[in-house]
Design a protein around this motif. Structure first.
Motif, PDB file in Angstrom:
ATOM      1  N   HIS A   1       8.892  -5.310  -1.474  1.00  0.00           N
ATOM      2  CA  HIS A   1       7.531  -4.939  -1.095  1.00  0.00           C
ATOM      3  C   HIS A   1       7.128  -5.711   0.166  1.00  0.00           C
ATOM      4  N   VAL A   2       7.656  -5.306   1.297  1.00  0.00           N
ATOM      5  CA  VAL A   2       7.338  -5.956   2.566  1.00  0.00           C
ATOM      6  C   VAL A   2       5.901  -5.602   2.963  1.00  0.00           C
ATOM      7  N   SER A   3       5.109  -6.624   3.249  1.00  0.00           N
ATOM      8  CA  SER A   3       3.699  -6.414   3.608  1.00  0.00           C
ATOM      9  C   SER A   3       3.533  -6.472   5.124  1.00  0.00           C
ATOM     10  N   ILE A   4       2.863  -5.460   5.670  1.00  0.00           N
ATOM     11  CA  ILE A   4       2.657  -5.352   7.118  1.00  0.00           C
ATOM     12  C   ILE A   4       1.209  -4.972   7.383  1.00  0.00           C
ATOM     13  N   TYR A   5       0.593  -5.694   8.312  1.00  0.00           N
ATOM     14  CA  TYR A   5      -0.775  -5.365   8.720  1.00  0.00           C
ATOM     15  C   TYR A   5      -0.781  -5.129  10.228  1.00  0.00           C
ATOM     16  N   SER A   6      -1.383  -4.011  10.636  1.00  0.00           N
ATOM     17  CA  SER A   6      -1.451  -3.660  12.059  1.00  0.00           C
ATOM     18  C   SER A   6      -2.891  -3.423  12.468  1.00  0.00           C
TER      19      SER A   6
ATOM     20  N   GLY B   1      16.404   0.635   6.990  1.00  0.00           N
ATOM     21  CA  GLY B   1      17.110  -0.583   6.619  1.00  0.00           C
ATOM     22  C   GLY B   1      17.073  -0.896   5.136  1.00  0.00           C
ATOM     23  N   GLY B   2      16.425  -0.053   4.351  1.00  0.00           N
ATOM     24  CA  GLY B   2      16.442  -0.213   2.898  1.00  0.00           C
ATOM     25  C   GLY B   2      15.240  -0.904   2.297  1.00  0.00           C
ATOM     26  N   TYR B   3      14.225  -1.228   3.107  1.00  0.00           N
ATOM     27  CA  TYR B   3      13.068  -1.965   2.601  1.00  0.00           C
ATOM     28  C   TYR B   3      11.997  -1.024   2.057  1.00  0.00           C
ATOM     29  N   LYS B   4      11.244  -1.504   1.100  1.00  0.00           N
ATOM     30  CA  LYS B   4      10.059  -0.818   0.622  1.00  0.00           C
ATOM     31  C   LYS B   4       8.852  -1.490   1.259  1.00  0.00           C
ATOM     32  N   LEU B   5       7.900  -0.670   1.695  1.00  0.00           N
ATOM     33  CA  LEU B   5       6.808  -1.203   2.503  1.00  0.00           C
ATOM     34  C   LEU B   5       5.449  -1.040   1.838  1.00  0.00           C
ATOM     35  N   ASN B   6       4.612  -2.030   2.090  1.00  0.00           N
ATOM     36  CA  ASN B   6       3.208  -1.987   1.708  1.00  0.00           C
ATOM     37  C   ASN B   6       2.428  -2.287   2.977  1.00  0.00           C
ATOM     38  N   GLN B   7       2.013  -1.221   3.652  1.00  0.00           N
ATOM     39  CA  GLN B   7       1.563  -1.341   5.039  1.00  0.00           C
ATOM     40  C   GLN B   7       0.109  -0.920   5.201  1.00  0.00           C
ATOM     41  N   SER B   8      -0.593  -1.617   6.092  1.00  0.00           N
ATOM     42  CA  SER B   8      -2.012  -1.350   6.333  1.00  0.00           C
ATOM     43  C   SER B   8      -2.304  -1.258   7.821  1.00  0.00           C
ATOM     44  N   MET B   9      -3.268  -0.437   8.157  1.00  0.00           N
ATOM     45  CA  MET B   9      -3.841  -0.419   9.497  1.00  0.00           C
ATOM     46  C   MET B   9      -5.349  -0.287   9.340  1.00  0.00           C
ATOM     47  N   ASN B  10      -6.093  -1.202   9.930  1.00  0.00           N
ATOM     48  CA  ASN B  10      -7.545  -1.195   9.748  1.00  0.00           C
ATOM     49  C   ASN B  10      -8.222  -0.172  10.645  1.00  0.00           C
ATOM     50  N   ILE B  11      -9.379   0.238  10.230  1.00  0.00           N
ATOM     51  CA  ILE B  11     -10.269   1.074  11.032  1.00  0.00           C
ATOM     52  C   ILE B  11     -11.494   0.235  11.362  1.00  0.00           C
TER      53      ILE B  11
ATOM     54  N   ARG C   1      -6.962 -10.110   3.440  1.00  0.00           N
ATOM     55  CA  ARG C   1      -7.186 -10.788   2.156  1.00  0.00           C
ATOM     56  C   ARG C   1      -7.549  -9.777   1.068  1.00  0.00           C
ATOM     57  N   LYS C   2      -8.351  -8.802   1.434  1.00  0.00           N
ATOM     58  CA  LYS C   2      -8.790  -7.803   0.463  1.00  0.00           C
ATOM     59  C   LYS C   2      -7.622  -6.951  -0.033  1.00  0.00           C
ATOM     60  N   VAL C   3      -6.734  -6.545   0.883  1.00  0.00           N
ATOM     61  CA  VAL C   3      -5.628  -5.653   0.512  1.00  0.00           C
ATOM     62  C   VAL C   3      -4.512  -6.399  -0.191  1.00  0.00           C
ATOM     63  N   TYR C   4      -4.158  -7.597   0.331  1.00  0.00           N
ATOM     64  CA  TYR C   4      -2.956  -8.278  -0.143  1.00  0.00           C
ATOM     65  C   TYR C   4      -3.215  -9.512  -1.012  1.00  0.00           C
ATOM     66  N   GLY C   5      -4.429 -10.019  -0.986  1.00  0.00           N
ATOM     67  CA  GLY C   5      -4.729 -11.202  -1.786  1.00  0.00           C
ATOM     68  C   GLY C   5      -4.239 -12.493  -1.173  1.00  0.00           C
ATOM     69  N   SER C   6      -3.475 -12.394  -0.071  1.00  0.00           N
ATOM     70  CA  SER C   6      -2.975 -13.580   0.654  1.00  0.00           C
ATOM     71  C   SER C   6      -2.553 -13.113   2.037  1.00  0.00           C
ATOM     72  N   GLY C   7      -1.516 -13.750   2.594  1.00  0.00           N
ATOM     73  CA  GLY C   7      -1.044 -13.377   3.917  1.00  0.00           C
ATOM     74  C   GLY C   7      -0.075 -12.208   3.878  1.00  0.00           C
ATOM     75  N   VAL C   8       0.569 -11.932   5.040  1.00  0.00           N
ATOM     76  CA  VAL C   8       1.484 -10.794   5.155  1.00  0.00           C
ATOM     77  C   VAL C   8       2.797 -11.247   5.797  1.00  0.00           C
ATOM     78  N   ASP C   9       3.830 -10.441   5.583  1.00  0.00           N
ATOM     79  CA  ASP C   9       5.131 -10.734   6.188  1.00  0.00           C
ATOM     80  C   ASP C   9       5.112 -10.486   7.691  1.00  0.00           C
ATOM     81  N   ILE C  10       4.468  -9.383   8.111  1.00  0.00           N
ATOM     82  CA  ILE C  10       4.435  -9.011   9.531  1.00  0.00           C
ATOM     83  C   ILE C  10       3.015  -8.621   9.913  1.00  0.00           C
ATOM     84  N   HIS C  11       2.588  -9.073  11.089  1.00  0.00           N
ATOM     85  CA  HIS C  11       1.304  -8.666  11.664  1.00  0.00           C
ATOM     86  C   HIS C  11       1.604  -8.139  13.066  1.00  0.00           C
TER      87      HIS C  11
END
Length: 485
Positions: free
Chosen positions: A26-31, A61-71, A219-229
């Protein structure tokens, strides 16, 4: 599926580093997404396409993603425009938000898991300000709440900005300000007038500062930090530096971001895009000129994300030619091998038995794993085009269907990244043009070439292209035609 080890150029260290997510499942990404007050210009679009390339590469590459982009649907520009037009912030931003998602759909950008809106995240922002205040990093002035940079010793770690000459108590209230201008930034703005959008909260009546929004939404989406920003290079300072300060200042024992990735600027005809120079384009401006969305996507993703991209309408024409070369090869393989019904409907990991296809697949995947090197990945595509055309030219009708099937699978895999190629048989809709007439033109062109009347041959080809008919010459001297996609 086996994970491909990626290496990314981390903006924080300035070095290429192995990508080590906390949980590969569950790779976390915020953009950072759009500020919805107008149509996105093509510089913004390039940044959003970079996010799509990152997503597609990691999925390959085989990863599962949990990705966000803000409005971002609340900031100075939005408030000023809504007041000017005498409508609510929500009424003003709704059509621009819809236009943003339409642009993404037009360019085949995959949907993310989350699109948090600033206006729907006010409670999270208030909570973050309260945590920062309890940690001694907030002060009040004229009803506004500011982040005290001098009380946060790690300020500048990301952007390497020098804070040594900063004077205490110098503040900036605007959402955006000039590069290298180091001042305390506003977290919460006091309501200036009754017309201004306002929230009644525990920390006062007002609205959030721009920098606060992203920290709170992560913080709202992930409860902490992210792997990639991710974000455009213009956001590195002050926006991302301020984000990091807020998030680390509030939760100093947590890692806010593992890897920072920044997309470089886009130039237009070698110059910075500007309305005054007449080189300012939105996606819709370019579409109205008759350019194909696939050509636009191809052009905007063809350069490495850390390189400046020089956009031009001429380069869109070049992109169309390059795409047609690949597309015609795909159609040729499908036609010769009669593989139209065997095209995969979804991507899955595939084992290639042909050694040359194995090698090209490895080169393609390794290029993506090396900090998303799309130009090198494109070179692998054209190498595949070269070897498969060479194979078809030399084998005629005596082809190995299994080899061609693997070739189609490899093209399909590559298109999981590029998302611009077609694998379905095109219905020949001639719109009043008879096939008999097309074949007559092909014969006339053939005769002209035999008589070395190349200007006539070129004229016939061009006339057919204008009518949407594309010709392809084989080494055996035959000419085939198809309707342009």
């Amino acid at each position: 599926m086996k994970f491909i080890p990626f290496v990314f150029q981390n903006s924080k260290s300035g070095k290429k580093e192995p990508f080590l997510p906390k949980d590969p499942q569950h790779v976390s990404i915020y953009s950072c997404g759009p500020t919805v007050y107008n149509f996105a210009h093509i510089g913004n679009i390039r940044s959003f396409l970079f996010v799509d390339i990152l997503r597609r590469s990691l999925l390959l590459g085989g990863y599962k993603l949990n990705q966000s982009m803000n409005i971002t649907d609340i900031d100075d520009k939005i408030i000023n425009e809504s007041i000017k037009r005498k409508i609510s912030v929500e009424e003003f931003t709704k059509p621009w938000t819809e236009a943003f998602f339409k642009d993404l759909e037009t360019l085949h950008v995959q949907k993310l898991e989350h699109y948090p809106k600033a206006t729907e995240s006010i409670d999270a922002m208030v909570g973050l300000v309260e945590t920062l205040s309890s940690n001694g990093l907030v002060y009040e002035k004229d009803g506004n709440l500011y982040f005290s940079i001098q009380k946060f010793s790690r300020y500048g770690e990301l952007s390497k900005i020098d804070v040594s000459g900063m004077k205490a108590g110098v503040r900036y209230d605007a959402d955006e300000y000039e590069k290298d201008d180091v001042r305390d930034f506003v977290l919460w703005k006091n309501q200036k007038s009754e017309e201004e959008k306002c929230w009644h909260t525990r920390i006062g009546n007002g609205r959030p500062g721009w920098h606060l929004e992203c920290s709170a939404m992560i913080r709202k989406v992930y409860g902490s930090g992210v792997d990639i920003h991710t974000g455009g290079i213009d956001l590195l300072f002050p926006h991302h530096e301020n984000e990091a300060a807020q998030s680390i200042g509030a939760y100093p024992n947590e890692e806010f971001v593992g890897t920072w990735l920044h997309c470089e600027h886009l130039l237009v005809d070698g110059e910075k895009m500007s309305k005054s120079k007449g080189n300012f384009y939105t996606l819709r401006d370019i579409l109205e000129k008759g350019y194909d969305p696939n050509s636009i996507r191809y052009h905007l993703i063809s350069a490495h994300y850390r390189s400046k991209l020089n956009f031009s309408l001429n380069k869109l024409e070049e992109s169309k030619i390059a795409m047609d070369r690949i597309q015609n090869t795909i159609y040729r393989v499908l036609e010769v091998g009669n593989l139209w019904e065997l095209v995969p409907k979804h991507y899955e990991e595939f084992h290639y038995t042909a050694l040359d296809l194995q090698n090209i697949n490895s080169e393609f995947m390794n290029s993506l794993a090396d900090d998303l090197n799309v130009p090198k990945a494109l070179a692998s595509v054209f190498e595949l085009v070269r070897i498969v055309n060479q194979y078809l030219d030399s084998h005629g009708s005596n082809v190995d269907t299994k080899y061609l099937n693997e070739t189609v699978q490899l093209f399909y895999t590559m298109n999981e990244l590029f998302a611009v190629f077609q694998f379905e048989k095109q219905v020949q809709s001639l719109e009043g043009i008879s096939e008999e007439w097309i074949l007559e033109q092909i014969e006339l062109r053939k005769t002209a070439k035999q008589n070395k009347d190349f200007s006539t041959a070129d004229r016939i080809r061009k006339e057919l292209e204008e009518k949407g008919i594309l010709l392809a010459d084989t080494k055996e001297g035959k000419t085939t035609w198809k309707k342009a996609p």
